[in-house]
Design a protein around this motif. Structure first.
Motif, short mmCIF file in Angstrom:
data_model
loop_
_atom_site.label_atom_id
_atom_site.label_comp_id
_atom_site.label_asym_id
_atom_site.label_seq_id
_atom_site.Cartn_x
_atom_site.Cartn_y
_atom_site.Cartn_z
N MET A 1 59.79 -34.68 83.28
CA MET A 1 60.87 -35.61 83.80
C MET A 1 61.35 -35.94 82.70
O MET A 1 60.57 -36.56 81.75
CB MET A 1 60.37 -36.90 84.40
N SER A 2 62.48 -36.10 82.01
CA SER A 2 63.00 -36.10 81.03
C SER A 2 63.81 -37.80 81.23
O SER A 2 64.03 -38.35 81.75
CB SER A 2 64.37 -35.44 80.70
N THR A 3 63.61 -38.89 79.36
CA THR A 3 63.30 -40.08 79.25
C THR A 3 64.65 -40.13 78.54
O THR A 3 65.04 -40.36 77.97
CB THR A 3 62.12 -40.49 78.74
N GLU A 4 66.18 -39.38 78.50
CA GLU A 4 66.52 -38.50 77.87
C GLU A 4 67.92 -39.65 78.25
O GLU A 4 67.90 -40.13 79.00
CB GLU A 4 67.22 -37.10 77.81
N ILE A 5 68.46 -40.87 77.10
CA ILE A 5 68.40 -41.32 77.23
C ILE A 5 71.15 -40.93 76.55
O ILE A 5 70.37 -41.29 75.41
CB ILE A 5 69.15 -42.79 77.16
N ALA A 6 72.16 -41.02 77.63
CA ALA A 6 73.09 -40.44 76.54
C ALA A 6 74.07 -41.38 75.86
O ALA A 6 74.19 -43.16 76.38
CB ALA A 6 73.47 -40.59 78.40
N VAL A 7 73.92 -41.52 74.64
CA VAL A 7 74.05 -41.97 73.28
C VAL A 7 75.56 -41.93 73.58
O VAL A 7 76.31 -40.72 72.96
CB VAL A 7 72.73 -41.96 72.60
N LYS A 67 68.59 -45.08 71.30
CA LYS A 67 67.36 -44.51 70.89
C LYS A 67 65.86 -44.69 70.82
O LYS A 67 64.59 -44.56 71.20
CB LYS A 67 67.83 -44.04 69.07
N MET A 68 65.86 -46.11 70.32
CA MET A 68 64.68 -46.99 69.64
C MET A 68 64.02 -47.14 71.47
O MET A 68 63.09 -46.92 71.62
CB MET A 68 64.69 -48.59 69.72
N ILE A 69 64.83 -47.87 72.70
CA ILE A 69 64.94 -47.63 74.10
C ILE A 69 63.97 -46.38 74.79
O ILE A 69 62.75 -46.15 75.63
CB ILE A 69 65.29 -48.00 74.43
N SER A 70 64.37 -45.32 74.31
CA SER A 70 63.84 -43.77 74.54
C SER A 70 63.24 -43.59 74.04
O SER A 70 62.02 -43.15 74.32
CB SER A 70 65.15 -42.82 74.72
N LEU A 71 62.57 -44.02 73.02
CA LEU A 71 61.13 -43.59 72.07
C LEU A 71 60.38 -44.50 72.75
O LEU A 71 58.66 -43.89 73.43
CB LEU A 71 61.84 -44.07 71.40
N VAL A 72 60.22 -45.91 73.10
CA VAL A 72 59.41 -46.43 74.32
C VAL A 72 59.45 -46.19 75.37
O VAL A 72 58.31 -45.73 75.93
CB VAL A 72 59.60 -48.37 74.03
N ARG A 73 60.43 -45.50 76.23
CA ARG A 73 60.24 -45.36 77.08
C ARG A 73 59.44 -44.01 77.73
O ARG A 73 57.96 -43.77 78.42
CB ARG A 73 61.15 -44.91 77.96
N GLY A 74 59.96 -42.90 76.33
CA GLY A 74 58.56 -41.91 76.14
C GLY A 74 58.01 -42.19 76.02
O GLY A 74 56.41 -41.21 76.45
N ALA A 75 57.33 -42.78 75.04
CA ALA A 75 55.60 -42.71 74.70
C ALA A 75 54.99 -43.63 76.02
O ALA A 75 53.42 -43.85 76.16
CB ALA A 75 55.62 -44.31 73.30
N ARG A 76 55.66 -44.04 76.56
CA ARG A 76 54.84 -45.54 77.95
C ARG A 76 54.52 -44.14 79.20
O ARG A 76 53.33 -44.38 79.27
CB ARG A 76 55.63 -46.13 78.47
N ILE A 77 54.62 -43.51 78.53
CA ILE A 77 54.51 -42.22 79.78
C ILE A 77 53.87 -40.71 79.53
O ILE A 77 53.06 -40.83 80.30
CB ILE A 77 56.61 -40.77 80.42
#
Length: 123
Positions: A1-7, A67-77
């Motif tokens: 499951m990828s948490t990448e966000i299109a920037v 990018k910060m939102i993506s980092l936080v989501r990835g850290a939570r996962i």
């Protein structure tokens, strides 16, 4: 499951980044400066918090926000994947670490003592 966000590219991202930094640092500078030194502590705190809030608002307009939102989501996962030891495992591994550290400390102390004796004999 990828948490990448299109920037998406935002044309004023750099300007908003600089504005966020200026607002953040400016709020804390004003709160600690002589200009507000005679004011009540809660007023200085309010100025610092206001600067931080305005900086966060400006930061939401930059590409770094996504990018910060993506980092936080990835850290939570990733935190959900962490295996936390139970109490018995924790006690056993802690005891092992303490025992190994103690053994190494004793060995290094003996080596240090022997080298000190050798240096004293030579000199």
């Amino acid at each position: 499951m990828s948490t990448e966000i299109a920037v998406e590219k935002k044309p004023l991202s750099g300007l908003f980044t600089v504005l966020a930094i200026v607002l953040f640092l400016g709020g804390f500078y004003l709160a600690g400066s002589l200009f507000l030194a005679s004011k009540a502590w809660y007023l200085r705190l309010a100025v610092a918090v206001l600067g931080a809030v305005l900086a966060a608002a400006a930061l939401t307009q930059t590409i770094y926000w996504h990018k910060m939102i993506s980092l936080v989501r990835g850290a939570r996962i990733e935190m959900n994947k962490v295996f936390w030891p139970n109490k018995d495992e924790l006690i056993k591994t802690t005891a092992m670490v303490l025992a190994i550290v103690t053994v190494f400390a004793i060995v290094l102390s003996i080596i240090d003592w022997i080298l000190t004796l050798i240096v004293q004999l030579v000199l």
